[in-house]
Design a protein around this motif. Sequence first.
Motif, PDB file in Angstrom:
ATOM      1  N   LEU A  70       0.237  -5.950  -3.405  1.00 39.47           N
ATOM      2  CA  LEU A  70      -0.027  -5.797  -4.837  1.00 39.47           C
ATOM      3  C   LEU A  70      -0.409  -4.342  -5.132  1.00 39.47           C
ATOM      4  O   LEU A  70      -1.546  -4.034  -5.496  1.00 39.47           O
ATOM      5  CB  LEU A  70      -1.120  -6.750  -5.318  1.00 39.47           C
ATOM      6  CG  LEU A  70      -1.265  -6.862  -6.845  1.00 39.47           C
ATOM      7  CD1 LEU A  70       0.027  -7.352  -7.483  1.00 39.47           C
ATOM      8  CD2 LEU A  70      -2.406  -7.798  -7.214  1.00 39.47           C
ATOM      9  N   PRO A  71       0.558  -3.422  -4.989  1.00 38.77           N
ATOM     10  CA  PRO A  71       0.251  -1.995  -5.087  1.00 38.77           C
ATOM     11  C   PRO A  71       0.228  -1.462  -6.516  1.00 38.77           C
ATOM     12  O   PRO A  71       0.327  -0.254  -6.726  1.00 38.77           O
ATOM     13  CB  PRO A  71       1.390  -1.360  -4.289  1.00 38.77           C
ATOM     14  CG  PRO A  71       2.559  -2.270  -4.552  1.00 38.77           C
ATOM     15  CD  PRO A  71       1.962  -3.668  -4.634  1.00 38.77           C
ATOM     16  N   TRP A  72       0.126  -2.343  -7.473  1.00 39.35           N
ATOM     17  CA  TRP A  72       0.108  -1.916  -8.870  1.00 39.35           C
ATOM     18  C   TRP A  72      -0.866  -2.805  -9.639  1.00 39.35           C
ATOM     19  O   TRP A  72      -1.234  -3.885  -9.195  1.00 39.35           O
ATOM     20  CB  TRP A  72       1.509  -2.005  -9.499  1.00 39.35           C
ATOM     21  CG  TRP A  72       2.180  -3.333  -9.281  1.00 39.35           C
ATOM     22  CD1 TRP A  72       3.030  -3.670  -8.271  1.00 39.35           C
ATOM     23  CD2 TRP A  72       2.018  -4.531 -10.063  1.00 39.35           C
ATOM     24  NE1 TRP A  72       3.409  -5.003  -8.372  1.00 39.35           N
ATOM     25  CE2 TRP A  72       2.800  -5.544  -9.470  1.00 39.35           C
ATOM     26  CE3 TRP A  72       1.291  -4.828 -11.212  1.00 39.35           C
ATOM     27  CZ2 TRP A  72       2.891  -6.828  -9.992  1.00 39.35           C
ATOM     28  CZ3 TRP A  72       1.360  -6.120 -11.727  1.00 39.35           C
ATOM     29  CH2 TRP A  72       2.164  -7.102 -11.119  1.00 39.35           C
ATOM     30  N   ARG A  73      -1.289  -2.308 -10.790  1.00 39.15           N
ATOM     31  CA  ARG A  73      -2.116  -3.102 -11.691  1.00 39.15           C
ATOM     32  C   ARG A  73      -1.793  -2.708 -13.118  1.00 39.15           C
ATOM     33  O   ARG A  73      -1.186  -1.652 -13.368  1.00 39.15           O
ATOM     34  CB  ARG A  73      -3.610  -2.917 -11.391  1.00 39.15           C
ATOM     35  CG  ARG A  73      -4.150  -1.503 -11.560  1.00 39.15           C
ATOM     36  CD  ARG A  73      -5.593  -1.411 -11.086  1.00 39.15           C
ATOM     37  NE  ARG A  73      -6.143  -0.070 -11.172  1.00 39.15           N
ATOM     38  CZ  ARG A  73      -6.825   0.420 -12.201  1.00 39.15           C
ATOM     39  NH1 ARG A  73      -7.030  -0.342 -13.284  1.00 39.15           N
ATOM     40  NH2 ARG A  73      -7.307   1.644 -12.196  1.00 39.15           N
ATOM     41  N   ALA A 121       0.569   0.899 -16.777  1.00 34.82           N
ATOM     42  CA  ALA A 121       0.881   0.480 -15.412  1.00 34.82           C
ATOM     43  C   ALA A 121       0.356   1.540 -14.449  1.00 34.82           C
ATOM     44  O   ALA A 121       0.652   2.723 -14.599  1.00 34.82           O
ATOM     45  CB  ALA A 121       2.384   0.304 -15.237  1.00 34.82           C
ATOM     46  N   VAL A 122      -0.420   1.090 -13.480  1.00 35.08           N
ATOM     47  CA  VAL A 122      -1.019   1.981 -12.487  1.00 35.08           C
ATOM     48  C   VAL A 122      -0.502   1.572 -11.121  1.00 35.08           C
ATOM     49  O   VAL A 122      -0.488   0.377 -10.782  1.00 35.08           O
ATOM     50  CB  VAL A 122      -2.557   1.884 -12.513  1.00 35.08           C
ATOM     51  CG1 VAL A 122      -3.176   2.767 -11.437  1.00 35.08           C
ATOM     52  CG2 VAL A 122      -3.089   2.250 -13.895  1.00 35.08           C
ATOM     53  N   VAL A 123      -0.071   2.528 -10.316  1.00 33.82           N
ATOM     54  CA  VAL A 123       0.425   2.232  -8.975  1.00 33.82           C
ATOM     55  C   VAL A 123      -0.492   2.873  -7.943  1.00 33.82           C
ATOM     56  O   VAL A 123      -0.961   4.000  -8.124  1.00 33.82           O
ATOM     57  CB  VAL A 123       1.890   2.704  -8.792  1.00 33.82           C
ATOM     58  CG1 VAL A 123       2.021   4.207  -8.924  1.00 33.82           C
ATOM     59  CG2 VAL A 123       2.453   2.242  -7.455  1.00 33.82           C
ATOM     60  N   ASP A 124      -0.774   2.138  -6.887  1.00 34.51           N
ATOM     61  CA  ASP A 124      -1.610   2.601  -5.780  1.00 34.51           C
ATOM     62  C   ASP A 124      -0.675   3.098  -4.680  1.00 34.51           C
ATOM     63  O   ASP A 124       0.022   2.303  -4.057  1.00 34.51           O
ATOM     64  CB  ASP A 124      -2.477   1.444  -5.290  1.00 34.51           C
ATOM     65  CG  ASP A 124      -3.329   1.804  -4.074  1.00 34.51           C
ATOM     66  OD1 ASP A 124      -3.176   2.907  -3.549  1.00 34.51           O
ATOM     67  OD2 ASP A 124      -4.135   0.960  -3.664  1.00 34.51           O
ATOM     68  N   VAL A 125      -0.652   4.396  -4.461  1.00 40.76           N
ATOM     69  CA  VAL A 125       0.288   4.969  -3.494  1.00 40.76           C
ATOM     70  C   VAL A 125      -0.349   5.254  -2.146  1.00 40.76           C
ATOM     71  O   VAL A 125       0.311   5.799  -1.252  1.00 40.76           O
ATOM     72  CB  VAL A 125       0.919   6.270  -4.046  1.00 40.76           C
ATOM     73  CG1 VAL A 125       1.710   6.003  -5.302  1.00 40.76           C
ATOM     74  CG2 VAL A 125      -0.157   7.332  -4.307  1.00 40.76           C
ATOM     75  N   PRO A 133       5.448   2.665   2.377  1.00 42.32           N
ATOM     76  CA  PRO A 133       5.473   3.992   1.764  1.00 42.32           C
ATOM     77  C   PRO A 133       5.294   3.953   0.251  1.00 42.32           C
ATOM     78  O   PRO A 133       5.472   2.910  -0.390  1.00 42.32           O
ATOM     79  CB  PRO A 133       6.856   4.530   2.148  1.00 42.32           C
ATOM     80  CG  PRO A 133       7.691   3.303   2.327  1.00 42.32           C
ATOM     81  CD  PRO A 133       6.770   2.257   2.886  1.00 42.32           C
ATOM     82  N   ALA A 134       4.972   5.111  -0.298  1.00 42.28           N
ATOM     83  CA  ALA A 134       4.747   5.219  -1.737  1.00 42.28           C
ATOM     84  C   ALA A 134       5.979   4.805  -2.525  1.00 42.28           C
ATOM     85  O   ALA A 134       5.866   4.148  -3.563  1.00 42.28           O
ATOM     86  CB  ALA A 134       4.336   6.649  -2.092  1.00 42.28           C
ATOM     87  N   ALA A 135       7.165   5.179  -2.035  1.00 41.27           N
ATOM     88  CA  ALA A 135       8.394   4.847  -2.767  1.00 41.27           C
ATOM     89  C   ALA A 135       8.552   3.338  -2.910  1.00 41.27           C
ATOM     90  O   ALA A 135       8.986   2.845  -3.960  1.00 41.27           O
ATOM     91  CB  ALA A 135       9.605   5.439  -2.049  1.00 41.27           C
ATOM     92  N   GLU A 136       8.179   2.592  -1.876  1.00 41.58           N
ATOM     93  CA  GLU A 136       8.312   1.136  -1.939  1.00 41.58           C
ATOM     94  C   GLU A 136       7.292   0.544  -2.906  1.00 41.58           C
ATOM     95  O   GLU A 136       7.574  -0.430  -3.610  1.00 41.58           O
ATOM     96  CB  GLU A 136       8.116   0.544  -0.549  1.00 41.58           C
ATOM     97  CG  GLU A 136       8.452  -0.933  -0.476  1.00 41.58           C
ATOM     98  CD  GLU A 136       8.475  -1.454   0.942  1.00 41.58           C
ATOM     99  OE1 GLU A 136       7.884  -2.518   1.173  1.00 41.58           O
ATOM    100  OE2 GLU A 136       9.080  -0.784   1.807  1.00 41.58           O
ATOM    101  N   ARG A 137       6.123   1.122  -2.968  1.00 44.27           N
ATOM    102  CA  ARG A 137       5.095   0.653  -3.892  1.00 44.27           C
ATOM    103  C   ARG A 137       5.531   0.889  -5.341  1.00 44.27           C
ATOM    104  O   ARG A 137       5.340   0.034  -6.210  1.00 44.27           O
ATOM    105  CB  ARG A 137       3.780   1.370  -3.613  1.00 44.27           C
ATOM    106  CG  ARG A 137       3.230   1.141  -2.209  1.00 44.27           C
ATOM    107  CD  ARG A 137       2.117   2.127  -1.911  1.00 44.27           C
ATOM    108  NE  ARG A 137       1.692   2.080  -0.523  1.00 44.27           N
ATOM    109  CZ  ARG A 137       0.449   1.799  -0.118  1.00 44.27           C
ATOM    110  NH1 ARG A 137      -0.491   1.541  -1.002  1.00 44.27           N
ATOM    111  NH2 ARG A 137       0.135   1.791   1.155  1.00 44.27           N
ATOM    112  N   GLU A 182      -4.523   6.404  -6.798  1.00 45.18           N
ATOM    113  CA  GLU A 182      -3.890   5.716  -7.913  1.00 45.18           C
ATOM    114  C   GLU A 182      -3.228   6.720  -8.852  1.00 45.18           C
ATOM    115  O   GLU A 182      -3.774   7.802  -9.102  1.00 45.18           O
ATOM    116  CB  GLU A 182      -4.910   4.893  -8.702  1.00 45.18           C
ATOM    117  CG  GLU A 182      -5.364   3.631  -7.987  1.00 45.18           C
ATOM    118  CD  GLU A 182      -6.191   2.730  -8.883  1.00 45.18           C
ATOM    119  OE1 GLU A 182      -6.021   1.501  -8.798  1.00 45.18           O
ATOM    120  OE2 GLU A 182      -7.004   3.256  -9.674  1.00 45.18           O
ATOM    121  N   GLU A 183      -2.078   6.343  -9.359  1.00 48.62           N
ATOM    122  CA  GLU A 183      -1.345   7.169 -10.315  1.00 48.62           C
ATOM    123  C   GLU A 183      -0.979   6.338 -11.530  1.00 48.62           C
ATOM    124  O   GLU A 183      -0.553   5.178 -11.398  1.00 48.62           O
ATOM    125  CB  GLU A 183      -0.059   7.734  -9.682  1.00 48.62           C
ATOM    126  CG  GLU A 183      -0.274   8.562  -8.430  1.00 48.62           C
ATOM    127  CD  GLU A 183      -0.980   9.881  -8.715  1.00 48.62           C
ATOM    128  OE1 GLU A 183      -0.970  10.309  -9.885  1.00 48.62           O
ATOM    129  OE2 GLU A 183      -1.527  10.475  -7.770  1.00 48.62           O
TER     130      GLU A 183
END
Length: 221
Positions: A70-73, A121-125, A133-137, A182-183
């Motif tokens: 769950l790399p995003w929120r 939308a926030v992604v946890d890299v 990897p970050a790209a998959e997240r 987080e980005e």
Amino acid sequence: MERDVMDAIDAGNAGGGGDGVDAAAAALQALMQRRQTVLPKRLGAPGPDADQLAAIVGAAGQSPDHGRLLPWRLVLVPEAARPALADAFAQALTERDAEALPEQIAQAREKAYRSPVLLLAVVDVARGDAAIPAAERIAAAGCALQNMLLMATALGFGSALTSGKALSSRALRRLFALEEGEEALCFLSIGTAASPKPPRVRPGPEAYLSVLAVPPGPAGA
């Protein structure tokens, strides 16, 4: 083989084939081809009610998630928080341009009040399984967002994804309490389109699909 694949895609788009292809064609025509980006300034009331918004947000949870990371929120921005977001947009602009004109600052602030529903939308890299990897997240977050866009379309609403330089500003990171790693990926706006938008020409498979060529074998094979 390549031509066979293209012919099958064309048949599916035309609604030909068996029941499975018919269902796929119906989904394509009812949702995917209807989905359009409607700019937030053209999205007005009514927005989704509580049940509809729950269905839209719930669709995000059906997206692929390698490792169940769950790399995003998502962060919902209610009406009461729009002034704080407007302040963050204004501060983000002055961070980049200390000489920004008052009208430019006012325009930056106004963006916070567009569309009845606004989510970030926030992604946890970084955190969690370092092997993912970050790209998959980011791809997982993109799938979640697409699910939400399609559900919004199914419910009759317009929607849009928007980004911009403000997403990386100190002011916005502070407002949304983004942690290290987080980005802010993008905003998702949802509402009723102010006026119909003509469909645009979409790229067909011939624009983005190719078949990997079989490499030649060793000499003499």
